[in-house]
Design a protein around this motif. Sequence first.
Motif, PDB file in Angstrom:
ATOM      1  N   THR A 109      42.289  63.544  73.176  1.00  0.00           N
ATOM      2  CA  THR A 109      42.122  62.595  72.084  1.00  0.00           C
ATOM      3  C   THR A 109      41.098  61.569  72.533  1.00  0.00           C
ATOM      4  OG1 THR A 109      44.424  62.908  71.409  1.00  0.00           O
ATOM      5  CG2 THR A 109      43.295  60.961  70.551  1.00  0.00           C
ATOM      6  N   TRP A 110      40.189  61.240  71.628  1.00  0.00           N
ATOM      7  CA  TRP A 110      39.122  60.275  71.910  1.00  0.00           C
ATOM      8  C   TRP A 110      39.189  59.138  70.895  1.00  0.00           C
ATOM      9  CZ3 TRP A 110      35.550  60.656  75.858  1.00  0.00           C
ATOM     10  CH2 TRP A 110      35.563  61.851  76.587  1.00  0.00           C
ATOM     11  N   ARG A 111      38.826  57.932  71.333  1.00  0.00           N
ATOM     12  CA  ARG A 111      38.893  56.797  70.410  1.00  0.00           C
ATOM     13  C   ARG A 111      37.841  55.745  70.765  1.00  0.00           C
ATOM     14  NH1 ARG A 111      44.372  54.883  70.767  1.00  0.00           N
ATOM     15  NH2 ARG A 111      43.747  53.656  72.559  1.00  0.00           N
ATOM     16  N   PHE A 112      37.227  55.200  69.725  1.00  0.00           N
ATOM     17  CA  PHE A 112      36.422  53.988  69.837  1.00  0.00           C
ATOM     18  C   PHE A 112      37.196  52.872  69.158  1.00  0.00           C
ATOM     19  CE2 PHE A 112      32.717  56.960  70.002  1.00  0.00           C
ATOM     20  CZ  PHE A 112      32.112  56.479  71.157  1.00  0.00           C
ATOM     21  N   THR A 113      37.303  51.728  69.814  1.00  0.00           N
ATOM     22  CA  THR A 113      37.916  50.539  69.232  1.00  0.00           C
ATOM     23  C   THR A 113      36.890  49.416  69.294  1.00  0.00           C
ATOM     24  OG1 THR A 113      40.092  51.237  70.003  1.00  0.00           O
ATOM     25  CG2 THR A 113      39.856  48.927  69.349  1.00  0.00           C
ATOM     26  N   LEU A 114      36.674  48.746  68.169  1.00  0.00           N
ATOM     27  CA  LEU A 114      35.708  47.650  68.069  1.00  0.00           C
ATOM     28  C   LEU A 114      36.471  46.381  67.720  1.00  0.00           C
ATOM     29  CD1 LEU A 114      34.470  50.437  66.835  1.00  0.00           C
ATOM     30  CD2 LEU A 114      32.582  48.993  66.193  1.00  0.00           C
ATOM     31  N   ARG A 115      36.208  45.305  68.480  1.00  0.00           N
ATOM     32  CA  ARG A 115      36.840  44.020  68.211  1.00  0.00           C
ATOM     33  C   ARG A 115      35.774  42.937  68.166  1.00  0.00           C
ATOM     34  NH1 ARG A 115      39.944  46.350  72.059  1.00  0.00           N
ATOM     35  NH2 ARG A 115      39.252  45.000  73.742  1.00  0.00           N
ATOM     36  N   PRO A 116      35.750  42.159  67.078  1.00  0.00           N
ATOM     37  CA  PRO A 116      34.804  41.038  67.043  1.00  0.00           C
ATOM     38  C   PRO A 116      35.068  40.122  68.237  1.00  0.00           C
ATOM     39  CG  PRO A 116      35.923  41.294  64.925  1.00  0.00           C
ATOM     40  CD  PRO A 116      36.613  42.198  65.900  1.00  0.00           C
ATOM     41  N   ASP A 117      33.990  39.628  68.830  1.00  0.00           N
ATOM     42  CA  ASP A 117      34.110  38.736  69.990  1.00  0.00           C
ATOM     43  C   ASP A 117      32.941  37.770  69.950  1.00  0.00           C
ATOM     44  OD1 ASP A 117      34.565  37.480  72.385  1.00  0.00           O
ATOM     45  OD2 ASP A 117      34.456  39.289  73.612  1.00  0.00           O
ATOM     46  N   GLY A 118      33.184  36.541  69.526  1.00  0.00           N
ATOM     47  CA  GLY A 118      32.106  35.569  69.398  1.00  0.00           C
ATOM     48  C   GLY A 118      31.075  36.066  68.406  1.00  0.00           C
ATOM     49  N   THR A 119      29.825  36.157  68.861  1.00  0.00           N
ATOM     50  CA  THR A 119      28.746  36.642  67.990  1.00  0.00           C
ATOM     51  C   THR A 119      28.514  38.140  68.140  1.00  0.00           C
ATOM     52  OG1 THR A 119      27.096  36.099  69.672  1.00  0.00           O
ATOM     53  CG2 THR A 119      27.568  34.398  68.010  1.00  0.00           C
ATOM     54  N   ALA A 134      26.039  42.429  69.028  1.00  0.00           N
ATOM     55  CA  ALA A 134      25.753  42.970  67.691  1.00  0.00           C
ATOM     56  C   ALA A 134      27.062  42.937  66.914  1.00  0.00           C
ATOM     57  CB  ALA A 134      25.217  44.395  67.776  1.00  0.00           C
ATOM     58  N   SER A 135      26.950  42.924  65.603  1.00  0.00           N
ATOM     59  CA  SER A 135      28.142  42.861  64.763  1.00  0.00           C
ATOM     60  C   SER A 135      28.952  44.153  64.852  1.00  0.00           C
ATOM     61  CB  SER A 135      27.733  42.633  63.303  1.00  0.00           C
ATOM     62  OG  SER A 135      27.115  43.808  62.798  1.00  0.00           O
ATOM     63  N   PRO A 136      30.258  44.072  64.580  1.00  0.00           N
ATOM     64  CA  PRO A 136      31.056  45.305  64.536  1.00  0.00           C
ATOM     65  C   PRO A 136      30.483  46.317  63.541  1.00  0.00           C
ATOM     66  CG  PRO A 136      32.509  43.413  64.592  1.00  0.00           C
ATOM     67  CD  PRO A 136      31.100  42.882  64.421  1.00  0.00           C
ATOM     68  N   GLU A 137      29.915  45.844  62.442  1.00  0.00           N
ATOM     69  CA  GLU A 137      29.335  46.764  61.459  1.00  0.00           C
ATOM     70  C   GLU A 137      28.162  47.541  62.052  1.00  0.00           C
ATOM     71  OE1 GLU A 137      31.808  43.831  59.561  1.00  0.00           O
ATOM     72  OE2 GLU A 137      30.102  43.544  60.899  1.00  0.00           O
ATOM     73  N   ARG A 138      27.319  46.873  62.819  1.00  0.00           N
ATOM     74  CA  ARG A 138      26.179  47.551  63.466  1.00  0.00           C
ATOM     75  C   ARG A 138      26.670  48.551  64.508  1.00  0.00           C
ATOM     76  NH1 ARG A 138      22.324  50.692  64.151  1.00  0.00           N
ATOM     77  NH2 ARG A 138      20.960  50.335  65.912  1.00  0.00           N
ATOM     78  N   VAL A 139      27.639  48.155  65.317  1.00  0.00           N
ATOM     79  CA  VAL A 139      28.176  49.047  66.345  1.00  0.00           C
ATOM     80  C   VAL A 139      28.871  50.234  65.676  1.00  0.00           C
ATOM     81  CG1 VAL A 139      29.743  49.230  68.310  1.00  0.00           C
ATOM     82  CG2 VAL A 139      28.371  47.151  67.999  1.00  0.00           C
ATOM     83  N   TRP A 140      29.576  49.982  64.568  1.00  0.00           N
ATOM     84  CA  TRP A 140      30.252  51.054  63.833  1.00  0.00           C
ATOM     85  C   TRP A 140      29.250  52.113  63.361  1.00  0.00           C
ATOM     86  CZ3 TRP A 140      34.967  52.926  63.157  1.00  0.00           C
ATOM     87  CH2 TRP A 140      35.169  53.840  62.132  1.00  0.00           C
ATOM     88  N   GLU A 141      28.095  51.681  62.884  1.00  0.00           N
ATOM     89  CA  GLU A 141      27.069  52.644  62.445  1.00  0.00           C
ATOM     90  C   GLU A 141      26.785  53.658  63.549  1.00  0.00           C
ATOM     91  OE1 GLU A 141      23.444  50.709  61.286  1.00  0.00           O
ATOM     92  OE2 GLU A 141      24.494  49.304  59.968  1.00  0.00           O
TER      93      GLU A 141
END
Length: 170
Positions: A102-112, A22-29
Amino acid sequence: MEWTGQRYADQPTVAVETYIEASPERVWELVSDIHLLPRLSSELLSVEWLDGANGPAVGNAFAGDNRHDAFGEWRTTSYITECEAPRRLTWAVTDPEVPTATWRFTLRPDGTGTLLEQWAQMGPGRSGVSIAIERMPDKEQKIVFVRLRELEAAITVNLAAIKDLAEDRT
Protein backbone atom coordinates in the motif's frame (compact mmCIF):
# COMPACT_ATOMS: atom_id res chain seq x y z
CA MET A 1 12.10 8.88 8.06
CA GLU A 2 10.21 6.29 10.05
CA TRP A 3 10.21 2.50 9.89
CA THR A 4 7.97 0.01 11.62
CA GLY A 5 8.04 -3.79 11.66
CA GLN A 6 10.86 -6.17 10.83
CA ARG A 7 8.87 -9.25 9.82
CA TYR A 8 6.72 -9.38 6.71
CA ALA A 9 3.71 -10.54 8.74
CA ASP A 10 3.99 -7.27 10.73
CA GLN A 11 3.26 -5.36 7.49
CA PRO A 12 6.38 -3.20 7.85
CA THR A 13 6.17 0.43 6.79
CA VAL A 14 8.46 3.24 5.82
CA ALA A 15 7.64 6.94 5.67
CA VAL A 16 9.63 9.99 4.61
CA GLU A 17 8.49 13.60 4.60
CA THR A 18 9.72 16.90 3.25
CA TYR A 19 8.68 20.51 3.38
CA ILE A 20 7.77 22.08 0.03
CA GLU A 21 7.42 25.81 -0.47
CA ALA A 22 4.26 25.45 -2.56
CA SER A 23 0.56 25.19 -1.86
CA PRO A 24 -1.07 21.81 -1.19
CA GLU A 25 -3.00 22.32 -4.44
CA ARG A 26 0.24 22.65 -6.44
CA VAL A 27 1.81 19.63 -4.73
CA TRP A 28 -1.43 17.67 -5.30
CA GLU A 29 -1.18 18.31 -9.05
CA LEU A 30 2.12 16.44 -8.99
CA VAL A 31 1.42 13.55 -6.61
CA SER A 32 -1.94 12.79 -8.22
CA ASP A 33 -0.35 12.50 -11.68
CA ILE A 34 0.53 8.79 -11.83
CA HIS A 35 2.42 9.38 -15.07
CA LEU A 36 5.01 11.39 -13.13
CA LEU A 37 5.93 8.43 -10.90
CA PRO A 38 7.86 6.39 -13.52
CA ARG A 39 9.95 9.48 -14.30
CA LEU A 40 11.03 9.53 -10.65
CA SER A 41 11.44 5.80 -10.00
CA SER A 42 14.18 3.35 -10.92
CA GLU A 43 11.76 0.45 -10.30
CA LEU A 44 8.44 1.63 -11.76
CA LEU A 45 8.88 1.74 -15.52
CA SER A 46 5.44 2.77 -16.81
CA VAL A 47 1.83 3.24 -15.73
CA GLU A 48 -1.54 3.49 -17.41
CA TRP A 49 -5.05 4.10 -16.16
CA LEU A 50 -7.40 1.15 -16.70
CA ASP A 51 -11.08 0.82 -17.62
CA GLY A 52 -11.42 4.33 -19.02
CA ALA A 53 -10.17 6.10 -15.89
CA ASN A 54 -8.16 9.26 -16.51
CA GLY A 55 -7.32 10.34 -12.99
CA PRO A 56 -7.43 9.33 -9.37
CA ALA A 57 -10.76 8.56 -7.70
CA VAL A 58 -11.65 5.84 -5.22
CA GLY A 59 -12.06 2.59 -7.12
CA ASN A 60 -10.07 3.65 -10.19
CA ALA A 61 -7.28 1.30 -11.19
CA PHE A 62 -3.96 1.64 -12.95
CA ALA A 63 -1.42 -0.87 -14.23
CA GLY A 64 2.27 -0.53 -13.53
CA ASP A 65 5.24 -2.24 -15.13
CA ASN A 66 8.12 -2.78 -12.70
CA ARG A 67 11.70 -4.05 -12.70
CA HIS A 68 14.03 -4.93 -9.84
CA ASP A 69 17.42 -6.65 -10.07
CA ALA A 70 16.52 -9.25 -7.44
CA PHE A 71 12.85 -9.78 -8.35
CA GLY A 72 12.88 -9.46 -12.14
CA GLU A 73 10.07 -7.80 -14.11
CA TRP A 74 6.38 -7.82 -13.26
CA ARG A 75 3.12 -6.00 -13.89
CA THR A 76 0.73 -4.98 -11.15
CA THR A 77 -2.70 -3.45 -10.94
CA SER A 78 -3.20 -0.83 -8.24
CA TYR A 79 -6.50 0.45 -6.91
CA ILE A 80 -7.12 3.92 -5.51
CA THR A 81 -8.49 3.39 -2.00
CA GLU A 82 -8.42 7.00 -0.75
CA CYS A 83 -8.55 10.19 -2.76
CA GLU A 84 -9.13 13.38 -0.84
CA ALA A 85 -7.75 16.30 -2.85
CA PRO A 86 -5.50 18.02 -1.87
CA ARG A 87 -4.83 16.00 1.30
CA ARG A 88 -4.41 12.26 0.75
CA LEU A 89 -3.95 9.74 -2.06
CA THR A 90 -3.65 6.03 -1.27
CA TRP A 91 -3.48 3.00 -3.52
CA ALA A 92 -3.35 -0.74 -2.85
CA VAL A 93 -1.30 -2.98 -5.11
CA THR A 94 -2.82 -6.15 -6.65
CA ASP A 95 -5.83 -6.57 -4.35
CA PRO A 96 -7.48 -3.75 -2.37
CA GLU A 97 -8.56 -6.23 0.34
CA VAL A 98 -5.21 -8.06 0.69
CA PRO A 99 -2.63 -5.85 -1.03
CA THR A 100 0.94 -6.84 -1.73
CA ALA A 101 1.78 -3.23 -0.81
CA THR A 102 0.00 0.00 0.00
CA TRP A 103 1.31 3.43 -0.95
CA ARG A 104 0.17 6.84 0.28
CA PHE A 105 0.89 10.53 -0.16
CA THR A 106 -0.28 12.81 2.65
CA LEU A 107 -0.20 16.60 2.23
CA ARG A 108 -0.53 19.00 5.16
CA PRO A 109 -0.54 22.79 4.92
CA ASP A 110 2.43 24.19 6.83
CA GLY A 111 2.92 27.96 6.92
CA THR A 112 3.24 29.12 3.32
CA GLY A 113 3.97 25.62 2.05
CA THR A 114 3.14 21.94 2.35
CA LEU A 115 4.50 19.09 4.40
CA LEU A 116 4.48 16.09 2.04
CA GLU A 117 4.82 12.54 3.31
CA GLN A 118 5.16 9.44 1.17
CA TRP A 119 4.44 6.20 3.02
CA ALA A 120 4.61 2.57 1.96
CA GLN A 121 3.56 -0.66 3.63
CA MET A 122 4.58 -4.18 2.66
CA GLY A 123 1.95 -6.92 2.62
CA PRO A 124 -0.06 -8.58 3.80
CA GLY A 125 -0.52 -10.19 0.34
CA ARG A 126 2.18 -12.30 -1.28
CA SER A 127 4.84 -10.37 -3.15
CA GLY A 128 8.38 -10.80 -4.39
CA VAL A 129 9.54 -10.10 -0.85
CA SER A 130 7.37 -12.83 0.63
CA ILE A 131 8.60 -15.26 -2.04
CA ALA A 132 12.23 -14.41 -1.16
CA ILE A 133 11.43 -14.99 2.52
CA GLU A 134 9.87 -18.39 1.73
CA ARG A 135 13.10 -19.37 -0.05
CA MET A 136 15.31 -18.13 2.80
CA PRO A 137 13.19 -18.01 5.98
CA ASP A 138 16.27 -17.65 8.19
CA LYS A 139 17.03 -14.33 6.43
CA GLU A 140 13.56 -12.78 6.78
CA GLN A 141 14.61 -9.83 8.93
CA LYS A 142 17.51 -9.03 6.63
CA ILE A 143 15.28 -9.25 3.52
CA VAL A 144 12.69 -6.94 5.10
CA PHE A 145 15.41 -4.54 6.31
CA VAL A 146 17.02 -4.33 2.86
CA ARG A 147 13.66 -3.77 1.16
CA LEU A 148 12.73 -1.04 3.66
CA ARG A 149 16.06 0.67 2.94
CA GLU A 150 15.39 0.46 -0.81
CA LEU A 151 11.93 1.93 -0.36
CA GLU A 152 13.27 4.69 1.89
CA ALA A 153 15.90 5.63 -0.71
CA ALA A 154 13.34 5.61 -3.53
CA ILE A 155 10.85 7.71 -1.56
CA THR A 156 13.57 10.20 -0.67
CA VAL A 157 14.37 10.61 -4.38
CA ASN A 158 10.66 10.94 -5.22
CA LEU A 159 10.10 13.66 -2.64
CA ALA A 160 13.18 15.63 -3.71
CA ALA A 161 12.02 15.57 -7.33
CA ILE A 162 8.45 16.57 -6.41
CA LYS A 163 9.86 19.40 -4.27
CA ASP A 164 11.97 20.65 -7.19
CA LEU A 165 9.02 20.52 -9.57
CA ALA A 166 6.60 22.17 -7.15
CA GLU A 167 9.08 24.92 -6.34
CA ASP A 168 9.87 25.36 -10.07
CA ARG A 169 13.54 24.47 -9.61
CA THR A 170 13.83 22.10 -12.57
